[in-house]
Design a protein around this motif. Structure first.
Motif, short mmCIF file in Angstrom:
data_model
loop_
_atom_site.label_atom_id
_atom_site.label_comp_id
_atom_site.label_asym_id
_atom_site.label_seq_id
_atom_site.Cartn_x
_atom_site.Cartn_y
_atom_site.Cartn_z
N MET A 218 -0.66 7.46 5.75
CA MET A 218 -1.77 8.36 5.47
C MET A 218 -1.83 9.51 6.48
O MET A 218 -2.07 10.66 6.15
CB MET A 218 -3.09 7.57 5.47
N HIS A 219 -1.60 9.18 7.76
CA HIS A 219 -1.60 10.22 8.79
C HIS A 219 -0.50 11.26 8.51
O HIS A 219 -0.70 12.46 8.71
CB HIS A 219 -1.39 9.59 10.17
N LYS A 220 0.68 10.79 8.05
CA LYS A 220 1.77 11.71 7.72
C LYS A 220 1.37 12.63 6.58
O LYS A 220 1.68 13.82 6.60
CB LYS A 220 3.03 10.92 7.36
N LYS A 221 0.67 12.07 5.58
CA LYS A 221 0.25 12.88 4.44
C LYS A 221 -0.74 13.95 4.87
O LYS A 221 -0.68 15.10 4.41
CB LYS A 221 -0.38 11.98 3.37
N GLN B 117 0.07 0.39 -3.14
CA GLN B 117 1.33 0.56 -2.41
C GLN B 117 1.54 -0.56 -1.38
O GLN B 117 2.66 -0.84 -0.98
CB GLN B 117 1.36 1.91 -1.68
N GLU B 118 0.42 -1.16 -0.92
CA GLU B 118 0.51 -2.17 0.14
C GLU B 118 0.57 -3.60 -0.39
O GLU B 118 0.74 -4.54 0.37
CB GLU B 118 -0.70 -2.01 1.07
N ILE B 119 0.37 -3.75 -1.71
CA ILE B 119 0.42 -5.09 -2.29
C ILE B 119 1.87 -5.54 -2.41
O ILE B 119 2.69 -4.88 -3.06
CB ILE B 119 -0.27 -5.11 -3.67
N GLN B 120 2.19 -6.66 -1.77
CA GLN B 120 3.55 -7.22 -1.82
C GLN B 120 3.64 -8.22 -2.98
O GLN B 120 3.04 -9.29 -2.93
CB GLN B 120 3.88 -7.91 -0.49
N LEU B 121 4.38 -7.85 -4.02
CA LEU B 121 4.51 -8.72 -5.20
C LEU B 121 5.68 -9.69 -5.04
O LEU B 121 6.71 -9.34 -4.49
CB LEU B 121 4.72 -7.87 -6.46
N HIS B 122 5.48 -10.89 -5.55
CA HIS B 122 6.55 -11.89 -5.64
C HIS B 122 6.68 -12.25 -7.11
O HIS B 122 6.04 -13.19 -7.61
CB HIS B 122 6.21 -13.11 -4.78
N LYS B 123 7.49 -11.46 -7.80
CA LYS B 123 7.57 -11.59 -9.25
C LYS B 123 8.41 -12.80 -9.67
O LYS B 123 9.32 -13.22 -8.97
CB LYS B 123 8.17 -10.32 -9.86
N GLU B 124 8.04 -13.28 -10.86
CA GLU B 124 8.82 -14.35 -11.49
C GLU B 124 8.70 -14.20 -13.00
O GLU B 124 7.75 -13.61 -13.50
CB GLU B 124 8.31 -15.72 -11.04
N GLN C 77 -5.53 -1.74 -8.93
CA GLN C 77 -4.48 -1.71 -7.91
C GLN C 77 -3.36 -2.70 -8.23
O GLN C 77 -2.18 -2.40 -8.05
CB GLN C 77 -5.08 -2.03 -6.53
N ILE C 78 -3.74 -3.87 -8.72
CA ILE C 78 -2.73 -4.89 -9.08
C ILE C 78 -1.86 -4.39 -10.24
O ILE C 78 -0.63 -4.52 -10.21
CB ILE C 78 -3.43 -6.22 -9.45
N ILE C 79 -2.50 -3.82 -11.27
CA ILE C 79 -1.76 -3.31 -12.43
C ILE C 79 -0.83 -2.17 -12.00
O ILE C 79 0.32 -2.08 -12.44
CB ILE C 79 -2.72 -2.84 -13.54
N LYS C 80 -1.32 -1.29 -11.12
CA LYS C 80 -0.47 -0.19 -10.62
C LYS C 80 0.72 -0.73 -9.84
O LYS C 80 1.83 -0.19 -9.91
CB LYS C 80 -1.29 0.74 -9.74
N ALA C 81 0.48 -1.79 -9.07
CA ALA C 81 1.58 -2.39 -8.30
C ALA C 81 2.65 -2.94 -9.24
O ALA C 81 3.83 -3.00 -8.88
CB ALA C 81 1.04 -3.51 -7.41
N HIS C 82 2.26 -3.33 -10.47
CA HIS C 82 3.21 -3.80 -11.49
C HIS C 82 3.77 -2.64 -12.31
O HIS C 82 4.41 -2.86 -13.34
CB HIS C 82 2.54 -4.81 -12.42
N GLN C 83 3.50 -1.39 -11.86
CA GLN C 83 3.95 -0.17 -12.54
C GLN C 83 3.34 -0.02 -13.93
O GLN C 83 3.90 0.64 -14.80
CB GLN C 83 5.48 -0.13 -12.63
N GLY C 84 2.20 -0.64 -14.11
CA GLY C 84 1.51 -0.55 -15.39
C GLY C 84 0.27 0.31 -15.32
O GLY C 84 0.05 1.03 -14.35
N LYS C 85 -0.56 0.20 -16.36
CA LYS C 85 -1.81 0.96 -16.38
C LYS C 85 -2.87 0.15 -17.11
O LYS C 85 -2.56 -0.69 -17.97
CB LYS C 85 -1.61 2.31 -17.04
N ILE C 86 -4.12 0.41 -16.77
CA ILE C 86 -5.25 -0.22 -17.43
C ILE C 86 -6.17 0.88 -17.95
O ILE C 86 -6.46 1.84 -17.23
CB ILE C 86 -5.99 -1.19 -16.47
#
Length: 466
Positions: free
Chosen positions: A1-4, A310-317, A437-446
């Protein structure tokens, strides 16, 4: 964020510098155009002053006759080139004061409005014989400085050209040559230049541009002030947001310790037969446990919602979609106490989907809980799922709905529909934000479609290649 923020500030400063450069370039061009227009106006006003004034025209005629006599004497070799120039210079000096006085009087009658000096200089004097082949150059400004003829004296750099005059004609004179009167004919080429010097022309041009300069400076200061205020506000808001986040994280972590102790104490009370022997005691302990669990869930929700997608670490299966969704809905129904809530399932897809089960389950549960919270007396929820190049889950209800003007803000952090001070439904306004945020982390949309008193439909879309 500081960089932005640093990048945004750098881009803003570069944009301001570019705008300043363009504005400076335009002002400079305007200055040049104003200068050219001013000089042209002045030239036009004095260009034929000599010809239209009888006094000035008479002085010019007298000077011309005197000059032609000098050239005739030179042609028959009575005087030298140097003597021609010296004599001509002496004569012009003798009449110059009268010429300047007459010229200034003519200028005053024209009411130009500013001080102006004028001069007439000689650039070339060439005598040609009658054949036009042999040239005899008496004077040329290419070798020496221009010869001042009439008017004020000022350097070439200080003045502006008004006009050029090329006088090319033949002359017939009688001169005594070898003791005999002889008629001589010669051709003369005389190139003169009229120049003017306007005292303080820079101030005059800038004065004409005053309004433009003031407006330009005003706009520049306004843009600079707005940029400075925006950057300052952005930095201040960022600091406040960081302080808020740190405070929320710290206070929630601090609350975790006493809540854990309270949980342990509650379990000990439940297991102590001496204390919970009466139904009243059991009820009190159960109430404490339920409220403790609720408080822990609220704290966990605040902690989880401090994360962006962006900060949510997904462990997909890979999960079988139909069985997975039915299991979530069945578990959700078991958690409901009321028999006035009905959930209709329309899930007939065989495809599999790659998701993080923990986070995705939380997202779906939040939408289902939202439907129950804002439902009417009898809640009916419809859940359907399809797969057509992408996984699409639709959850609709028959609740109180959402006003159209509030739909765009539904997924904002801490946003709650309706009155911000009084709510019949308890909550922090974080559930749908976290779901988004969760849906965005999955590259989706709501998406949501709703109208007041007509229920709401939430549609979650997850691409197959996510």
């Amino acid at each position: 964020m500081h960089k932005k923020i640093r990048l945004l500030i750098s881009i803003s400063i570069l944009g301001l510098l570019a705008l300043s450069g363009i504005q400076g370039y335009l002002i400079n061009n305007t200055y040049k155009l104003e200068k050219t227009a001013f000089i042209s106006e002045t030239k036009k006003s004095i260009s034929r002053l000599d010809d239209l004034s009888p006094k000035l025209d008479g002085i010019n005629e007298t000077l011309r006759d005197n000059f032609l006599n000098l050239i005739a004497d030179y042609y028959v070799k009575k005087i030298t080139k140097k003597q021609v120039l010296e004599t001509m210079n002496a004569y012009s000096d003798s009449i110059n004061r009268f010429y300047i006085t007459s010229y200034e009087k003519e200028l005053k009658e024209k009411e130009i409005g500013y001080d102006l000096k004028f001069q007439k200089i000689v650039n070339t004097i060439i005598v040609l014989d009658t054949t036009g082949i042999k040239n005899d150059t008496i004077f040329s400004s290419t070798k020496t400085p221009s010869f001042h003829l009439l008017g004020h004296k000022f350097s070439r750099e200080e003045g502006h050209e008004v006009s050029n005059s090329l006088w090319l004609t033949d002359h017939d004179f009688n001169r005594e040559v070898d003791g005999k009167m002889t008629s001589i004919i010669f051709n003369l080429q005389l190139e003169t230049e009229d120049r003017m010097n306007i005292d303080g022309w820079e101030k005059i041009v800038l004065g004409r541009m005053a309004s433009l300069l003031f407006i330009s400076i005003g706009i520049f200061l306004l843009v600079f002030g707005l940029l400075f205020y925006s950057i300052k506000s952005l930095i201040t808001q960022k600091k406040i947001a960081d302080i808020k986040t740190d405070f929320v994280n710290n206070i929630t972590h601090e609350l975790k310790t006493p809540l854990s102790t309270l949980t342990l104490a509650t379990k000990m009370l439940q297991n102590d037969e001496m204390i919970v022997v009466s139904p009243r005691s059991k009820g009190i302990v159960s109430t404490i446990e339920r409220q403790n669990i609720r408080l822990q869930k609220l704290i966990d929700q605040v902690l989880n919602n401090s994360l962006g997608y962006q900060e949510i670490q997904l462990h997909k299966e890979i999960v079988p979609t139909q069985e997975y969704l039915k299991l979530i809905i069945d578990d959700f129904q078991l958690s409901l106490d009321s028999k006035k809530i009905k959930i209709n399932k329309n899930i007939k897809i065989k495809e599999q989907i790659s998701i993080d089960k923990f986070y995705f389950t939380t997202a779906i549960s939040n939408v289902l809980e939202n439907a129950v919270k804002y439902g009417k007396e009898r809640v009916e929820i419809n859940v359907s799922a399809t797969f057509d190049g992408a996984f699409v889950l639709s959850i609709s209800d028959n609740g109180i709905g959402i006003p159209k003007n509030e739909v765009p803000f539904l997924f904002d952090k801490f946003y709650r529909v309706g009155n911000k001070e009084v709510h019949n439904v308890k909550g922090l306004g974080l559930g749908l934000y976290y779901t988004n945020q969760i849906i965005k982390a999955h590259q989706g949309k709501i998406e949501v479609k709703s109208e007041e008193n007509s229920g709401a439909t939430f549609t979650i879309t997850i691409p197959s290649n996510n």
